[in-house]
Design a protein around this motif. Structure first.
Motif, short mmCIF file in Angstrom:
data_model
loop_
_atom_site.label_atom_id
_atom_site.label_comp_id
_atom_site.label_asym_id
_atom_site.label_seq_id
_atom_site.Cartn_x
_atom_site.Cartn_y
_atom_site.Cartn_z
N ASP A 10 0.85 -1.20 0.00
CA ASP A 10 0.00 0.00 0.00
C ASP A 10 0.88 1.25 0.00
O ASP A 10 1.91 1.29 0.66
N ASN A 11 0.45 2.24 -0.75
CA ASN A 11 1.16 3.52 -0.75
C ASN A 11 0.70 4.33 0.44
O ASN A 11 -0.48 4.65 0.55
N LEU A 12 1.61 4.65 1.34
CA LEU A 12 1.27 5.44 2.51
C LEU A 12 1.50 6.91 2.20
O LEU A 12 2.51 7.29 1.60
N LEU A 13 0.57 7.74 2.62
CA LEU A 13 0.69 9.17 2.44
C LEU A 13 0.78 9.82 3.82
O LEU A 13 0.12 9.40 4.76
N LEU A 14 1.59 10.81 3.92
CA LEU A 14 1.74 11.55 5.15
C LEU A 14 0.82 12.77 5.11
O LEU A 14 0.87 13.55 4.17
N VAL A 15 -0.03 12.89 6.11
CA VAL A 15 -0.89 14.07 6.24
C VAL A 15 -0.31 14.87 7.40
O VAL A 15 -0.21 14.38 8.52
N ARG A 16 0.10 16.09 7.13
CA ARG A 16 0.77 16.91 8.14
C ARG A 16 0.05 18.25 8.29
O ARG A 16 -0.29 18.89 7.32
N TRP A 17 -0.15 18.64 9.52
CA TRP A 17 -0.72 19.94 9.86
C TRP A 17 0.46 20.87 10.10
O TRP A 17 1.08 20.83 11.15
N GLU A 18 0.77 21.69 9.11
CA GLU A 18 1.89 22.63 9.23
C GLU A 18 1.61 23.60 10.38
O GLU A 18 0.49 24.04 10.55
N HIS A 19 2.61 23.90 11.14
CA HIS A 19 2.53 24.85 12.26
C HIS A 19 1.57 24.37 13.34
O HIS A 19 0.95 25.18 14.04
N HIS A 20 1.45 23.08 13.49
CA HIS A 20 0.54 22.49 14.47
C HIS A 20 0.77 23.05 15.87
O HIS A 20 -0.16 23.51 16.54
N GLU A 21 2.02 23.04 16.34
CA GLU A 21 2.32 23.47 17.70
C GLU A 21 1.94 24.93 17.91
O GLU A 21 1.34 25.29 18.92
N VAL A 22 2.27 25.78 16.95
CA VAL A 22 1.99 27.20 17.06
C VAL A 22 0.48 27.44 17.10
O VAL A 22 -0.03 28.17 17.96
N GLU A 23 -0.25 26.80 16.21
CA GLU A 23 -1.69 27.00 16.16
C GLU A 23 -2.39 26.44 17.39
O GLU A 23 -3.35 27.03 17.90
N MET A 24 -1.91 25.32 17.90
CA MET A 24 -2.51 24.76 19.11
C MET A 24 -2.27 25.69 20.30
O MET A 24 -3.18 25.94 21.09
N LEU A 25 -1.07 26.22 20.42
CA LEU A 25 -0.78 27.13 21.52
C LEU A 25 -1.59 28.42 21.39
O LEU A 25 -2.08 28.96 22.38
N GLN A 26 -1.77 28.91 20.17
CA GLN A 26 -2.60 30.10 19.96
C GLN A 26 -4.04 29.83 20.41
O GLN A 26 -4.68 30.69 21.02
N GLN A 27 -4.53 28.63 20.14
CA GLN A 27 -5.89 28.29 20.54
C GLN A 27 -5.98 28.20 22.07
O GLN A 27 -6.93 28.70 22.66
N PHE A 28 -4.99 27.58 22.71
CA PHE A 28 -4.97 27.54 24.18
C PHE A 28 -4.94 28.96 24.75
O PHE A 28 -5.59 29.25 25.75
N CYS A 29 -4.21 29.84 24.12
CA CYS A 29 -4.11 31.23 24.57
C CYS A 29 -5.49 31.91 24.47
O CYS A 29 -5.89 32.63 25.38
N ARG A 30 -6.21 31.65 23.39
CA ARG A 30 -7.56 32.19 23.25
C ARG A 30 -8.49 31.63 24.34
O ARG A 30 -9.28 32.35 24.93
N TYR A 31 -8.38 30.33 24.59
CA TYR A 31 -9.19 29.72 25.64
C TYR A 31 -8.86 30.34 27.00
O TYR A 31 -9.75 30.61 27.79
#
Length: 154
Positions: A10-31
């Motif tokens: 099977d051909n595996l594809l990588l799905v990546r959320w660019e800037h995941h850490e930054v965006e998650m921390l921004q969301q925590f900051c909003r919360y």
């Protein structure tokens, strides 16, 4: 070896959320700013601070121990015996990655961080810089406008 349920062909594809850490921390900051999804209250010298257990535990060895000992279903606030101003500044550092303290407050702030076992103090990426004001008056509008922040390492 292929992950369970997949064949090696099977051909595996990588799905990546660019800037995941930054965006998650921004969301925590909003919360944090809106007191949304907060699940712990810290009390210091008559002041209360609402926060998120997971973020506090990730950033402070002391708070991690205290919060692990407190039953998750407990609604009792966590009691922390430090000066409220420094705790407020520490929460700003934890949620935003930076905080502004006066030179006179810095020793107390760092001592509070040390007592709480704030992991950022052990980081080689922690910098203490002189920061110029990040806002200035717009004489035409009589309002404050954001300008670029200039930092000078001290």
């Amino acid at each position: 070896m292929a992950p369970e349920g997949l064949k090696a062909s099977d051909n595996l594809l990588l799905v990546r959320w660019e800037h995941h850490e930054v965006e998650m921390l921004q969301q925590f900051c909003r919360y944090f700013a809106n007191n949304a999804f907060v699940d712990v209250t810290l009390w210091c010298q008559g002041r209360s601070f609402k926060a998120h257990r997971i973020l506090l535990s990730a950033c402070s060895e002391y708070l991690e121990r205290v919060l692990l000992e407190q039953p998750r279903s407990s609604v009792d606030p966590v009691m922390v015996v430090v000066h409220g101003v420094e705790l407020g500044h520490l929460l700003d550092l934890i949620y935003r990655g930076e905080v502004r303290v006066s030179a006179g407050e810095l020793p107390r702030f760092l001592e509070c961080a040390r007592i709480l076992g704030v992991r950022m103090l052990q980081s080689t990426a922690l910098r203490i810089c002189a920061a110029l004001a990040d806002t200035e008056a717009d004489p035409a509008e009589g309002q404050l406008v954001r300008s670029s922040t200039t930092e000078k390492q001290v």
